[in-house]
Each structure stands twice: as structure tokens, then as C-alpha cells.
Scaffold this motif. Sequence first.
Motif, PDB file in Angstrom:
ATOM      1  N   ILE A  96      -0.885  -0.338  -7.221  1.00 57.79           N
ATOM      2  CA  ILE A  96      -1.158  -0.400  -5.784  1.00 57.79           C
ATOM      3  C   ILE A  96      -0.418   0.688  -5.017  1.00 57.79           C
ATOM      4  O   ILE A  96      -0.931   1.246  -4.041  1.00 57.79           O
ATOM      5  CB  ILE A  96      -0.796  -1.792  -5.227  1.00 57.79           C
ATOM      6  N   THR A  97       0.770   1.031  -5.455  1.00 58.77           N
ATOM      7  CA  THR A  97       1.603   1.973  -4.686  1.00 58.77           C
ATOM      8  C   THR A  97       1.407   3.433  -5.079  1.00 58.77           C
ATOM      9  O   THR A  97       1.875   4.322  -4.364  1.00 58.77           O
ATOM     10  CB  THR A  97       3.096   1.627  -4.839  1.00 58.77           C
ATOM     11  N   LEU A  98       0.702   3.696  -6.164  1.00 60.82           N
ATOM     12  CA  LEU A  98       0.580   5.080  -6.646  1.00 60.82           C
ATOM     13  C   LEU A  98      -0.060   5.994  -5.597  1.00 60.82           C
ATOM     14  O   LEU A  98       0.506   7.039  -5.241  1.00 60.82           O
ATOM     15  CB  LEU A  98      -0.242   5.103  -7.933  1.00 60.82           C
ATOM     16  N   ALA A  99      -1.229   5.625  -5.110  1.00 63.53           N
ATOM     17  CA  ALA A  99      -1.926   6.492  -4.153  1.00 63.53           C
ATOM     18  C   ALA A  99      -1.214   6.587  -2.803  1.00 63.53           C
ATOM     19  O   ALA A  99      -1.099   7.686  -2.245  1.00 63.53           O
ATOM     20  CB  ALA A  99      -3.367   6.026  -3.969  1.00 63.53           C
ATOM     21  N   PRO A 100      -0.718   5.478  -2.231  1.00 58.64           N
ATOM     22  CA  PRO A 100      -0.004   5.612  -0.956  1.00 58.64           C
ATOM     23  C   PRO A 100       1.203   6.546  -1.022  1.00 58.64           C
ATOM     24  O   PRO A 100       1.478   7.276  -0.071  1.00 58.64           O
ATOM     25  CB  PRO A 100       0.421   4.173  -0.639  1.00 58.64           C
ATOM     26  N   GLU A 106       3.858   8.040   1.605  1.00 61.15           N
ATOM     27  CA  GLU A 106       4.717   6.928   2.019  1.00 61.15           C
ATOM     28  C   GLU A 106       5.947   6.880   1.111  1.00 61.15           C
ATOM     29  O   GLU A 106       5.893   7.282  -0.057  1.00 61.15           O
ATOM     30  CB  GLU A 106       3.968   5.603   1.936  1.00 61.15           C
ATOM     31  N   SER A 107       7.027   6.362   1.659  1.00 56.38           N
ATOM     32  CA  SER A 107       8.200   6.153   0.818  1.00 56.38           C
ATOM     33  C   SER A 107       7.905   5.019  -0.167  1.00 56.38           C
ATOM     34  O   SER A 107       7.040   4.169   0.080  1.00 56.38           O
ATOM     35  CB  SER A 107       9.417   5.789   1.660  1.00 56.38           C
ATOM     36  N   LYS A 108       8.607   5.010  -1.276  1.00 54.40           N
ATOM     37  CA  LYS A 108       8.406   3.960  -2.275  1.00 54.40           C
ATOM     38  C   LYS A 108       8.672   2.581  -1.668  1.00 54.40           C
ATOM     39  O   LYS A 108       7.924   1.629  -1.915  1.00 54.40           O
ATOM     40  CB  LYS A 108       9.330   4.195  -3.474  1.00 54.40           C
ATOM     41  N   ALA A 109       9.706   2.497  -0.843  1.00 57.21           N
ATOM     42  CA  ALA A 109      10.057   1.206  -0.237  1.00 57.21           C
ATOM     43  C   ALA A 109       8.951   0.719   0.694  1.00 57.21           C
ATOM     44  O   ALA A 109       8.581  -0.464   0.668  1.00 57.21           O
ATOM     45  CB  ALA A 109      11.377   1.327   0.523  1.00 57.21           C
ATOM     46  N   ASP A 110       8.423   1.605   1.518  1.00 57.14           N
ATOM     47  CA  ASP A 110       7.347   1.216   2.441  1.00 57.14           C
ATOM     48  C   ASP A 110       6.092   0.827   1.682  1.00 57.14           C
ATOM     49  O   ASP A 110       5.423  -0.160   2.014  1.00 57.14           O
ATOM     50  CB  ASP A 110       7.036   2.355   3.415  1.00 57.14           C
ATOM     51  N   ALA A 111       5.755   1.614   0.658  1.00 61.75           N
ATOM     52  CA  ALA A 111       4.555   1.326  -0.115  1.00 61.75           C
ATOM     53  C   ALA A 111       4.676  -0.009  -0.837  1.00 61.75           C
ATOM     54  O   ALA A 111       3.719  -0.793  -0.887  1.00 61.75           O
ATOM     55  CB  ALA A 111       4.299   2.451  -1.124  1.00 61.75           C
ATOM     56  N   GLU A 112       5.854  -0.290  -1.371  1.00 62.96           N
ATOM     57  CA  GLU A 112       6.045  -1.552  -2.077  1.00 62.96           C
ATOM     58  C   GLU A 112       6.039  -2.734  -1.114  1.00 62.96           C
ATOM     59  O   GLU A 112       5.528  -3.808  -1.447  1.00 62.96           O
ATOM     60  CB  GLU A 112       7.353  -1.511  -2.869  1.00 62.96           C
ATOM     61  N   ALA A 113       6.556  -2.538   0.077  1.00 63.08           N
ATOM     62  CA  ALA A 113       6.537  -3.612   1.069  1.00 63.08           C
ATOM     63  C   ALA A 113       5.108  -3.950   1.474  1.00 63.08           C
ATOM     64  O   ALA A 113       4.729  -5.128   1.565  1.00 63.08           O
ATOM     65  CB  ALA A 113       7.356  -3.215   2.299  1.00 63.08           C
ATOM     66  N   THR A 114       4.296  -2.914   1.688  1.00 65.19           N
ATOM     67  CA  THR A 114       2.894  -3.131   2.023  1.00 65.19           C
ATOM     68  C   THR A 114       2.165  -3.799   0.865  1.00 65.19           C
ATOM     69  O   THR A 114       1.379  -4.738   1.055  1.00 65.19           O
ATOM     70  CB  THR A 114       2.208  -1.796   2.352  1.00 65.19           C
ATOM     71  N   LEU A 149      -7.042  -1.492  -0.173  1.00 64.07           N
ATOM     72  CA  LEU A 149      -6.539  -1.793   1.168  1.00 64.07           C
ATOM     73  C   LEU A 149      -5.221  -1.083   1.462  1.00 64.07           C
ATOM     74  O   LEU A 149      -4.921  -0.783   2.626  1.00 64.07           O
ATOM     75  CB  LEU A 149      -6.356  -3.302   1.332  1.00 64.07           C
ATOM     76  N   ALA A 150      -4.440  -0.807   0.428  1.00 69.52           N
ATOM     77  CA  ALA A 150      -3.156  -0.131   0.627  1.00 69.52           C
ATOM     78  C   ALA A 150      -3.328   1.269   1.195  1.00 69.52           C
ATOM     79  O   ALA A 150      -2.399   1.828   1.785  1.00 69.52           O
ATOM     80  CB  ALA A 150      -2.384  -0.071  -0.692  1.00 69.52           C
TER      81      ALA A 150
END
Length: 213
Positions: A96-100, A106-114, A149-150
Motif C-alpha cells: 500500500i505504501t510503495l507508490a505513495p 510522502e514520508s514513510k510515516a505519513d504513508a503508513e499512517a494513511t 485509495l492510498a
Amino acid sequence: MLELKNITKSFGDRTIIKDLNVTVKDGEILSIVGPSGAGKTTLLRCITGLEQVNGGEFLVDGQPFDPYTNTSNDSVIGVVFQNFELFPHLTVMQNITLAPTMVLKESKADAEATAQKLLDRLNLGDHADQYPYQLSGGQKQRVAIARALAMRPNILCYDEPTSALDPNLRQEVEKLILGLKADGMTQIVVTHDLTFAKNIADDMLHVEPNQAD
């Protein structure tokens, strides 16, 4: 609002889509239905930029938009593939976080939070560290939706969202898609399942072989 004006798509001498005109209003669901070989998936691939059209134009909110050449960081149109296309060597969270992180920067923290919020919303909150092989078909589909959606798309497209699932999961897919509609998401759904299409759609586009309007 997404508008397709005089869209034509050919492969060699074979015209799959000819002078197609269709409008998808904001917050509504368009179901694209028709027999195998009629061009449903080809049309979806053109809308999502995976195929380049031979003629016609796309408009988003009245402005010209070419999904095939879109190189901005704005993910205007997202897609959930029929076979989900999850990376098998990545966890759910990493998928989920790869593309964001790579495209949207996006920062890793923001992407993981989303991502975690999306997983919680889709009843997958405790699956973040699992790999695709550990998931059921329905769970893989929800991960694929979370991944789309991310990227914060304005429009979300699905290619045969019920085909890889057990029949008893169709109603769950209906609820999910209608739930996203309630949140204001514009959606386009390609399906061979006419009953499913009628249950979710505000408008339906019937395509036939060699004539997609």
C-alpha cells in the motif's frame, strides 16, 4: 466529472471502440457491461491510461486530460485489477505504501499512517504485516482497493471485481463499493455480472463487439 468524447480504439485493422461518448458524474457509479470480447476491459485500460486511444478526448471537470501521458503526481484515476496484482514479496503495508512514497513523495510515516487508516476502514487492520499468499481472495481485493485509495484518486476503476471471488462475497463487494460512493468517490466498474451491475450503478454502459456505444 469525467467525459469521454468520440473515443476510438483500434488494434491493427480491428476497431474495438468507435466514437464512444459517455459522462460519469461526480460521486456516481458507472457500470460497463457486455459479453466477452466486446471491449469492456480495453475501454477501462484506455480510461486508466494503460492503453492509448486512437481518437477522441477525455475531459476531467471540463479540462482536457490524457490518462496515457499523465505524468503529474496527481493520481486522477486509480484502478483495481481483476487479479489484484499485489507484489507477492511485499507485506500488505508495503504494497500500500510503495507508490505513495515513490510517486507522491510522502514520508514513510505519513504513508503508513494513511495505509493503516485504510486497512482499519476495510476491516484489515490486523493484516498489515501479512503477505498476499496469507490472504483470502476477498482480503486481497480489499488490499488492492486500499492500495488504489492510498494514491488519493478522484476516480476509482475496477476490472471484474467479483470474478475472482466466491459468489457469497459478491454482496460484500457491493457494500464496499456503495460505501465508497457514500464517501463521494466516483467509480467505474467493468463487470459481466448484470445483477451486480444493476445493484451498484447510477448509470450503465452496454458494450457490444465492435461497437462500444
